[in-house]
Enzyme design. Sequence first.
Site, PDB file in Angstrom:
ATOM      1  N   GLY A  86       0.817  -1.201   0.000  1.00  0.00           N
ATOM      2  CA  GLY A  86       0.000   0.000   0.000  1.00  0.00           C
ATOM      3  C   GLY A  86       0.851   1.250   0.000  1.00  0.00           C
ATOM      4  N   ASP A 119      -2.474   6.709   3.550  1.00  0.00           N
ATOM      5  CA  ASP A 119      -1.894   7.709   2.645  1.00  0.00           C
ATOM      6  C   ASP A 119      -0.760   7.177   1.765  1.00  0.00           C
ATOM      7  OD1 ASP A 119       0.208   7.452   4.444  1.00  0.00           O
ATOM      8  OD2 ASP A 119      -0.370   9.240   5.576  1.00  0.00           O
ATOM      9  N   GLY A 120      -0.332   5.949   2.005  1.00  0.00           N
ATOM     10  CA  GLY A 120       0.739   5.395   1.167  1.00  0.00           C
ATOM     11  C   GLY A 120       2.115   5.961   1.473  1.00  0.00           C
ATOM     12  N   ARG A 177       7.533 -12.141  -0.576  1.00  0.00           N
ATOM     13  CA  ARG A 177       7.368 -12.476   0.845  1.00  0.00           C
ATOM     14  C   ARG A 177       6.638 -13.809   0.986  1.00  0.00           C
ATOM     15  NH1 ARG A 177       6.345  -6.795   3.072  1.00  0.00           N
ATOM     16  NH2 ARG A 177       6.947  -5.472   1.338  1.00  0.00           N
ATOM     17  N   ASP A 246       3.806 -11.488   6.236  1.00  0.00           N
ATOM     18  CA  ASP A 246       4.032 -10.520   5.147  1.00  0.00           C
ATOM     19  C   ASP A 246       5.358  -9.782   5.352  1.00  0.00           C
ATOM     20  OD1 ASP A 246       2.172  -9.628   7.310  1.00  0.00           O
ATOM     21  OD2 ASP A 246       2.661  -7.658   6.514  1.00  0.00           O
ATOM     22  N   ASN A 247       5.957  -9.937   6.511  1.00  0.00           N
ATOM     23  CA  ASN A 247       7.265  -9.306   6.745  1.00  0.00           C
ATOM     24  C   ASN A 247       8.400 -10.321   6.677  1.00  0.00           C
ATOM     25  OD1 ASN A 247       6.047  -6.838   7.095  1.00  0.00           O
ATOM     26  ND2 ASN A 247       5.887  -7.037   9.311  1.00  0.00           N
ATOM     27  N   ASP A 256      11.410  -5.531   6.331  1.00  0.00           N
ATOM     28  CA  ASP A 256      10.349  -4.673   6.873  1.00  0.00           C
ATOM     29  C   ASP A 256      10.598  -4.336   8.337  1.00  0.00           C
ATOM     30  OD1 ASP A 256       8.992  -4.192   4.587  1.00  0.00           O
ATOM     31  OD2 ASP A 256       7.067  -4.962   5.292  1.00  0.00           O
TER      32      ASP A 256
HETATM   33  P1  AMP Z   1       4.084  -2.399   7.090  1.00  0.00           P
HETATM   34  O1  AMP Z   1       3.859  -1.805   8.418  1.00  0.00           O
HETATM   35  O2  AMP Z   1       4.857  -1.518   6.165  1.00  0.00           O
HETATM   36  O3  AMP Z   1       4.608  -3.797   7.135  1.00  0.00           O
HETATM   37  O4  AMP Z   1       2.646  -2.487   6.414  1.00  0.00           O
HETATM   38  C1  AMP Z   1       1.653  -3.460   6.624  1.00  0.00           C
HETATM   39  C2  AMP Z   1       0.621  -3.316   5.523  1.00  0.00           C
HETATM   40  O5  AMP Z   1      -0.086  -2.089   5.631  1.00  0.00           O
HETATM   41  C3  AMP Z   1       1.201  -3.332   4.127  1.00  0.00           C
HETATM   42  O6  AMP Z   1       0.308  -3.926   3.238  1.00  0.00           O
HETATM   43  C4  AMP Z   1       1.391  -1.867   3.830  1.00  0.00           C
HETATM   44  O7  AMP Z   1       1.430  -1.595   2.477  1.00  0.00           O
HETATM   45  C5  AMP Z   1       0.174  -1.262   4.507  1.00  0.00           C
HETATM   46  N1  AMP Z   1       0.463   0.082   4.984  1.00  0.00           N
HETATM   47  C6  AMP Z   1       1.114   0.423   6.099  1.00  0.00           C
HETATM   48  N2  AMP Z   1       1.174   1.767   6.240  1.00  0.00           N
HETATM   49  C7  AMP Z   1       0.555   2.275   5.161  1.00  0.00           C
HETATM   50  C8  AMP Z   1       0.286   3.588   4.697  1.00  0.00           C
HETATM   51  N3  AMP Z   1       0.684   4.670   5.362  1.00  0.00           N
HETATM   52  N4  AMP Z   1      -0.402   3.706   3.557  1.00  0.00           N
HETATM   53  C9  AMP Z   1      -0.799   2.635   2.868  1.00  0.00           C
HETATM   54  N5  AMP Z   1      -0.587   1.382   3.238  1.00  0.00           N
HETATM   55  C10 AMP Z   1       0.081   1.192   4.373  1.00  0.00           C
HETATM   56 MG    MG Z   2       5.307  -5.057   6.214  1.00  0.00          MG
END
Ligand code: AMP
Ligand code: MG
Length: 480
Positions: A86, A119-120, A177, A246-247, A256
């Site tokens: 995301g 917000d990505g 992953r 997923d990590n 991650d």
């Molecule tokens: P992470 O914490 O990066 O391992 O994210 C876990 C999941 O949530 C993944 O699918 C990320 O892409 C999504 N995600 C985390 N933070 C955001 C964010 N700010 N905007 C969009 N997706 C997010």
């Molecule tokens: Mg992650």
Amino acid sequence: MNLDHLYATQLGDLGAYTQPLEVANPELIEVNHTLREALQLPASWFTQSTITSMLFDNTSSFTKHSFAQKYGGHQFGGWNPDLGDGRGLLLGETVDKNGQRWDLHLKGAGPTPYSRFADGRAVLRSTLREYLASEALHHLGIPTSRALCLITSDELVYREKQERAAMMIRVSQSHIRFGHFEYFYHSGQTDKLERLFNYSLEHHFLSCAKQQNPHFAMLERIVQDTATMIAKWQAFGFNHGVMNTDNMSMHGITFDFGPYAFMDDFDPTFVCNHSDHHGRYAFEQQPGIGLWNLNALAHAFTPYLSIEQIKEALGKYEEQLLSEFSYLLRHRLGLYAASPSTADLINRWLDLISQDKRDYHISFRLLCEVNEHQANPQLVNHFIQREAAQRWLNQYQQALLEQNVPVEDRQNKMRGVNPQYVLRNYQAQLAIDAAEEGDFSRFKMFLQVLKQPFASKPEYADFAKAPPDWGKHMEISCSS
Ligand code: AMP
Ligand code: MG
């Protein structure tokens, strides 16, 4: 030069073509030129004006096939199909001097079809933490994704408070992953699962692809590499904090970075993740969770392997982890032959530092100074239980004498595996606080220190100190 875009072009229906969304005032703060050179990427790409135009112009090598990769994952033990990148985009792949393929991946790129309502973006704080951790682990010899460059911005995003967004380009053999295989398996998309397996075998597990049973060889490889990585985490006192599937990378690399921590005072039950209320990802749980995650991944292999074959592959995990861990600990103690009495010395050493809550890294570094021909009061005085410490030391010195390796040789070897400097969360926090005020000098200096963790340097004395009480066992927020 051009990047390859094999994943995006060959597996285009396994994700979504997405462009990075421009940020306000992007600023290139740090470039890992050693890594850039190893990857044979042109220096001219990594200047302020070129990189920002390449990232936000949709026809450049970085963006013409930039791609959000869909995956799912077991989060804290529960299956979640609604994940996927995301906030990260695969920019493309490059091949290094040795012919090894590497992904370039932009984290914090803006919304993708998998962002849901978020917000990505990634905040500056978490981007700095990932940058520091991946370089710190790499230089300790722990397999990990790497950090190639860091870009800050004036874009404001909201977490617990308003923060600045940043982006980093990270590098890894691939960004595939456990959760990728799990997603296509659990959603019944067998054709996509098959193509993901074929792609992985062809581009990343070529030696397995040549075996009689490629899927078995691949699972076995992932089991071995994951076990080796986790043995190294345990040996160096690293707590990942969010071991959701997923990590977990199929390459058995640390991946991650979130609320991770290196151990301070040794507490095997330590939980670095503020949101992990039941301690699922506590330091001492990591080996068991690694196997749990491999078991979750193995479900995706069931169309290709029998239960007996899966059990056989998973059965290699424990032995690999224990033998790697004992190898590392023996070297950290300077005892080079495996034996029951060495194993006993290792276990009693770990008990001593945990019972007395001594700093994990300082304790090991102090061991390098032990001389088997002399009394070693500095080691005994390091402990509260001095009698127990003296008893342990007597047995340790006896083992060193019997081993008969010249003292200085052994001490030098030990200094090469017992770091003087580790990534203390409180030091990271000081660097982040300064960076949030626009001063990146502390971050840059800390980065230099972490790139040479074993060589003692007087000018870095502050970084070798035990944390002050306020800086110990910091629990870190998961929001990033
Ligand atoms: P992470 O914490 O990066 O391992 O994210 C876990 C999941 O949530 C993944 O699918 C990320 O892409 C999504 N995600 C985390 N933070 C955001 C964010 N700010 N905007 C969009 N997706 C997010
Ligand atoms: Mg992650």
